[in-house]
Design an enzyme around this catalytic site. Structure first.
Site, PDB file in Angstrom:
ATOM      1  CG  ASP A  13       5.421 -66.008  56.941  1.00  0.00           C
ATOM      2  OD1 ASP A  13       6.262 -66.021  57.845  1.00  0.00           O
ATOM      3  OD2 ASP A  13       4.355 -65.364  57.011  1.00  0.00           O
ATOM      4  CE  LYS A  16      12.416 -64.879  56.061  1.00  0.00           C
ATOM      5  NZ  LYS A  16      11.029 -64.925  55.628  1.00  0.00           N
ATOM      6  CE  LYS A  18      12.412 -76.777  52.436  1.00  0.00           C
ATOM      7  NZ  LYS A  18      11.289 -77.268  51.630  1.00  0.00           N
ATOM      8  N   GLY A  40       8.813 -65.689  62.335  1.00  0.00           N
ATOM      9  CA  GLY A  40       8.512 -67.057  62.770  1.00  0.00           C
ATOM     10  C   GLY A  40       9.101 -67.986  61.728  1.00  0.00           C
ATOM     11  CG  HIS A  41      12.589 -67.773  60.533  1.00  0.00           C
ATOM     12  ND1 HIS A  41      13.822 -67.215  60.409  1.00  0.00           N
ATOM     13  CD2 HIS A  41      11.723 -66.826  60.087  1.00  0.00           C
ATOM     14  CE1 HIS A  41      13.713 -65.987  59.916  1.00  0.00           C
ATOM     15  NE2 HIS A  41      12.446 -65.728  59.731  1.00  0.00           N
ATOM     16  CD  GLN A 223      10.907 -59.374  60.022  1.00  0.00           C
ATOM     17  OE1 GLN A 223      12.011 -58.934  60.244  1.00  0.00           O
ATOM     18  NE2 GLN A 223      10.336 -60.239  60.836  1.00  0.00           N
ATOM     19  NE  ARG A 302      -1.410 -61.405  61.935  1.00  0.00           N
ATOM     20  CZ  ARG A 302      -0.779 -60.272  61.624  1.00  0.00           C
ATOM     21  NH1 ARG A 302      -1.468 -59.190  61.310  1.00  0.00           N
ATOM     22  NH2 ARG A 302       0.534 -60.208  61.618  1.00  0.00           N
ATOM     23  CG  HIS A 330       4.822 -74.033  50.090  1.00  0.00           C
ATOM     24  ND1 HIS A 330       3.850 -74.745  50.760  1.00  0.00           N
ATOM     25  CD2 HIS A 330       5.475 -73.344  51.041  1.00  0.00           C
ATOM     26  CE1 HIS A 330       3.913 -74.478  52.056  1.00  0.00           C
ATOM     27  NE2 HIS A 330       4.895 -73.638  52.254  1.00  0.00           N
ATOM     28  N   GLY A 415       8.248 -80.149  50.136  1.00  0.00           N
ATOM     29  CA  GLY A 415       7.618 -80.510  51.412  1.00  0.00           C
ATOM     30  C   GLY A 415       8.337 -79.777  52.520  1.00  0.00           C
TER      31      GLY A 415
HETATM   32  P1  GDP Z   1      10.012 -68.323  57.102  1.00  0.00           P
HETATM   33  O1  GDP Z   1       9.442 -67.302  58.007  1.00  0.00           O
HETATM   34  O2  GDP Z   1      10.456 -67.745  55.794  1.00  0.00           O
HETATM   35  O3  GDP Z   1      11.085 -69.159  57.717  1.00  0.00           O
HETATM   36  O4  GDP Z   1       8.803 -69.310  56.737  1.00  0.00           O
HETATM   37  P2  GDP Z   1       7.681 -69.896  57.764  1.00  0.00           P
HETATM   38  O5  GDP Z   1       8.303 -70.960  58.573  1.00  0.00           O
HETATM   39  O6  GDP Z   1       6.987 -68.796  58.460  1.00  0.00           O
HETATM   40  O7  GDP Z   1       6.620 -70.465  56.730  1.00  0.00           O
HETATM   41  C1  GDP Z   1       6.941 -71.463  55.813  1.00  0.00           C
HETATM   42  C2  GDP Z   1       5.963 -72.630  56.012  1.00  0.00           C
HETATM   43  O8  GDP Z   1       6.021 -73.485  54.888  1.00  0.00           O
HETATM   44  C3  GDP Z   1       6.325 -73.493  57.206  1.00  0.00           C
HETATM   45  O9  GDP Z   1       5.139 -74.011  57.750  1.00  0.00           O
HETATM   46  C4  GDP Z   1       7.162 -74.595  56.586  1.00  0.00           C
HETATM   47  O10 GDP Z   1       7.163 -75.787  57.340  1.00  0.00           O
HETATM   48  C5  GDP Z   1       6.451 -74.787  55.284  1.00  0.00           C
HETATM   49  N1  GDP Z   1       7.280 -75.247  54.156  1.00  0.00           N
HETATM   50  C6  GDP Z   1       8.540 -74.834  53.830  1.00  0.00           C
HETATM   51  N2  GDP Z   1       8.905 -75.370  52.652  1.00  0.00           N
HETATM   52  C7  GDP Z   1       7.876 -76.127  52.215  1.00  0.00           C
HETATM   53  C8  GDP Z   1       7.644 -76.894  51.019  1.00  0.00           C
HETATM   54  O11 GDP Z   1       8.472 -76.974  50.106  1.00  0.00           O
HETATM   55  N3  GDP Z   1       6.416 -77.526  50.920  1.00  0.00           N
HETATM   56  C9  GDP Z   1       5.474 -77.441  51.900  1.00  0.00           C
HETATM   57  N4  GDP Z   1       4.338 -78.091  51.731  1.00  0.00           N
HETATM   58  N5  GDP Z   1       5.678 -76.732  53.035  1.00  0.00           N
HETATM   59  C10 GDP Z   1       6.847 -76.069  53.171  1.00  0.00           C
HETATM   60  P1  IMO Z   2       9.242 -63.996  58.757  1.00  0.00           P
HETATM   61  O1  IMO Z   2      10.683 -63.764  59.154  1.00  0.00           O
HETATM   62  C1  IMO Z   2       5.421 -62.361  57.473  1.00  0.00           C
HETATM   63  C2  IMO Z   2       4.460 -58.279  58.764  1.00  0.00           C
HETATM   64  C3  IMO Z   2       3.293 -58.148  59.721  1.00  0.00           C
HETATM   65  C4  IMO Z   2       2.764 -56.785  59.286  1.00  0.00           C
HETATM   66  C5  IMO Z   2       4.041 -56.012  58.981  1.00  0.00           C
HETATM   67  C6  IMO Z   2       4.514 -55.111  60.124  1.00  0.00           C
HETATM   68  O2  IMO Z   2       8.592 -65.103  59.495  1.00  0.00           O
HETATM   69  O3  IMO Z   2       9.111 -64.088  57.283  1.00  0.00           O
HETATM   70  P2  IMO Z   2       5.669 -55.630  62.459  1.00  0.00           P
HETATM   71  O4  IMO Z   2       5.200 -56.435  63.631  1.00  0.00           O
HETATM   72  O5  IMO Z   2       6.951 -56.095  61.866  1.00  0.00           O
HETATM   73  O6  IMO Z   2       5.683 -54.161  62.738  1.00  0.00           O
HETATM   74  O7  IMO Z   2       4.515 -55.841  61.342  1.00  0.00           O
HETATM   75  O8  IMO Z   2       5.031 -56.979  58.709  1.00  0.00           O
HETATM   76  N1  IMO Z   2       5.522 -59.221  59.195  1.00  0.00           N
HETATM   77  C7  IMO Z   2       5.693 -60.442  58.684  1.00  0.00           C
HETATM   78  N2  IMO Z   2       4.947 -61.137  57.788  1.00  0.00           N
HETATM   79  N3  IMO Z   2       6.540 -62.892  57.967  1.00  0.00           N
HETATM   80  C8  IMO Z   2       7.312 -62.204  58.849  1.00  0.00           C
HETATM   81  O9  IMO Z   2       8.512 -62.648  59.285  1.00  0.00           O
HETATM   82  C9  IMO Z   2       6.873 -60.929  59.268  1.00  0.00           C
HETATM   83  N4  IMO Z   2       7.352 -60.008  60.126  1.00  0.00           N
HETATM   84  C10 IMO Z   2       6.524 -58.954  60.052  1.00  0.00           C
HETATM   85  O10 IMO Z   2       2.347 -59.166  59.530  1.00  0.00           O
HETATM   86  O11 IMO Z   2       2.045 -56.903  58.091  1.00  0.00           O
HETATM   87 MG    MG Z   3       7.661 -66.869  59.043  1.00  0.00          MG
END
Ligand code: GDP
Ligand code: IMO
Ligand code: MG
Length: 424
Positions: A13, A16, A18, A40-41, A223, A302, A330, A415
């Site tokens: 999270d 990536k 973005k 979840g991207h 991940q 969560r 961030h 952002g």
């Molecule tokens: P990923 O799984 O690595 O693609 O990341 P996620 O999408 O799960 O989580 C990143 C969160 O941070 C998302 O809600 C994005 O919209 C948000 N986000 C990404 N870059 C920034 C940033 O520079 N500032 C802020 N405030 N939010 C950001």
């Molecule tokens: P992105 O690509 C954050 C975490 C789960 C748990 C552990 C094992 O959005 O960054 P699993 O279901 O893979 O067997 O769970 O890994 N986890 C993540 N945490 N971002 C993810 O993907 C994750 N994918 C798995 O929360 O702790």
């Molecule tokens: Mg994610």
């Protein structure tokens, strides 16, 4: 042969999705090579938010080829739901290809993921319960069913029956769960097969032809380094290799073909699920980061555990992945705090160490050593597009992270929107 890999450097999270969306502007092909719909991207574009779980984050750019490669485990129901969701929002999906070698997540994988987590009780891993671990286990055990098998109805039906004979015994006799019905699974999945067939093809040739023609291929990590099954905080990890090396096995490309490896971090650290977290702030600081950064899981909703940025982890991630550049997100969020801390080492049994221990017991005993920085709560940096437009406190923080990592920053996020970045 420009191939760029984007990897999470923390516990996921980092943002990536973005950066993939941003870099996809100049890429021809975007490839997901590991994980499944545990990912979840998020992409934010023109005020609209898209959450992708399986489809590469280049899908919102026109005329790009998006590939789901062999290293991904695919839940066909989720994939089709995602396709439908994008179509209803007018995204163009003509150039999506799926590898026949990719393994399928079957209903028994989801069922067993949930049963195993419940059985583990207080030692639960906090998985996403999407069936990821059981699907990769079957792949390694050589009983998995692949996307290509789903395209052959007779073979698929036979494999379901053979698998379910064993899985139902485990579900019922080991976990006391309810057995699953083979006929209804076969019918359900053959329905998915009809819809997925046009997308399934030999994607490895597509990737290699593109590389030979000098096209730009972008590999999208899911991940992150500390969720890696070999180098993460085992057993609190996922069941694949989301590190840079995972591209070689997850998409079938040799290491010499990769020209750039970008590591993505947040200006702080988050983690979903269980496991060690040295700089965690399970207090009002962590609560503030969570609220300012909206740190709730994209996949499971969560609340994410929050803490300070950890340069011990960062240096380890640089080493494991061979990052050539860093992308941070961030910076806007962390600056809302009055004071910021950056962990530069761990104190273990009175000695300062700068390596990341493999032992969970040692990790639990590590005390973080911090350097302190000032925040910039009165300055809104979300509109900044140049490094020099940032307040001095922000520049000092960024430069110190860069110094500790020994790798230059390429982009800094201020952002969630595609446009809210500073290129360096
Ligand atoms: P990923 O799984 O690595 O693609 O990341 P996620 O999408 O799960 O989580 C990143 C969160 O941070 C998302 O809600 C994005 O919209 C948000 N986000 C990404 N870059 C920034 C940033 O520079 N500032 C802020 N405030 N939010 C950001
Ligand atoms: P992105 O690509 C954050 C975490 C789960 C748990 C552990 C094992 O959005 O960054 P699993 O279901 O893979 O067997 O769970 O890994 N986890 C993540 N945490 N971002 C993810 O993907 C994750 N994918 C798995 O929360 O702790
Ligand atoms: Mg994610």
């Amino acid at each position: 042969m420009p191939a760029t890999v984007v990897i999470g450097a923390q516990w996921g999270d980092e943002g990536k999705g973005k950066y993939i969306d941003i870099l996809a502007h100049d890429a021809d092909i975007i490839v997901r090579f590991s994980g499944g719909n545990n990912a979840g991207h998020t992409i934010v574009h023109n005020g609209e938010r898209y959450a992708l779980h399986l489809i590469p984050s280049g899908i919102l750019r026109e005329n790009k080829t998006c590939i789901i490669a062999n290293g991904v485990v695919i839940d066909p129901k989720v994939l089709l739901g995602e396709l439908d969701g994008l179509m209803s929002r007018n995204a163009r999906l003509a150039n999506l290809y799926i590898c026949p070698r990719a393994h399928l997540i079957m209903p028994w994988h989801r069922e067993l993921d949930a049963l195993q987590e419940t059985f583990r009780g207080e030692h639960g891993l906090g998985t996403t319960r999407r069936g990821i671990g059981p699907a990769y286990s079957d792949k390694a055990e050589r009983s998995g069913i692949r996307m290509g098998d789903l395209m052959e109805p007779d073979l698929f039906a036979e494999l379901v029956r053979r698998n379910l004979a064993v899985k139902n015994a485990i579900i019922e006799k080991v976990y006391g769960g309810k057995p699953l019905n083979a006929d209804s699974i076969i019918e359900e999945y053959l329905g998915y097969a009809k819809r997925l067939k046009p997308y399934v093809r030999d994607v490895n040739s597509v990737i290699h032809q593109a590389l030979e023609q000098g096209k730009h291929v972008l590999f999208e990590g899911a991940q992150a380094t500390f969720l890696d099954i070999d180098f993460g905080t085992y057993p609190y990890v996922t069941s694949s290799n989301p590190i840079a090396g995972g591209v070689c096995t997850g998409a079938g490309v040799g290491p010499r073909m990769i020209s750039e490896v970008l590591g993505v971090i947040k200006a702080y650290t988050t983690r979903v699920g269980s496991g060690p977290f040295v700089t965690e702030q399970n207090n009002e600081i962590g609560d503030a980061i969570r609220e300012y950064g909206h740190e709730y899981g994209t996949t499971t909703g969560r609340p994410r555990r929050c803490g300070w940025l950890d340069a011990v982890m960062l240096k380890y991630a640089v080493r494991i992945n061979g990052f050539t550049g860093l992308c941070m997100n961030h910076l806007d969020t962390i600056g809302k705090l009055d004071h910021i801390r950056l962990c530069t080492g761990y104190r273990l049994n009175g000695v300062i160490i700068d390596h990341y221990p493999s032992s969970l017991r040692e990790l639990a005993q590590c005390e973080p050593v911090y350097e302190d920085f000032s925040g910039w709560p009165s300055v809104d940096i979300s509109g900044a597009r140049h490094f020099n437009a940032l307040p001095e406190q922000a520049r000092l923080y960024v430069r110190r992270i860069e110094e500790l990592a020994g790798v230059p920053f390429r982009y800094i996020g201020v952002g969630p929107d595609r446009e809210q970045i500073i290129a360096l």
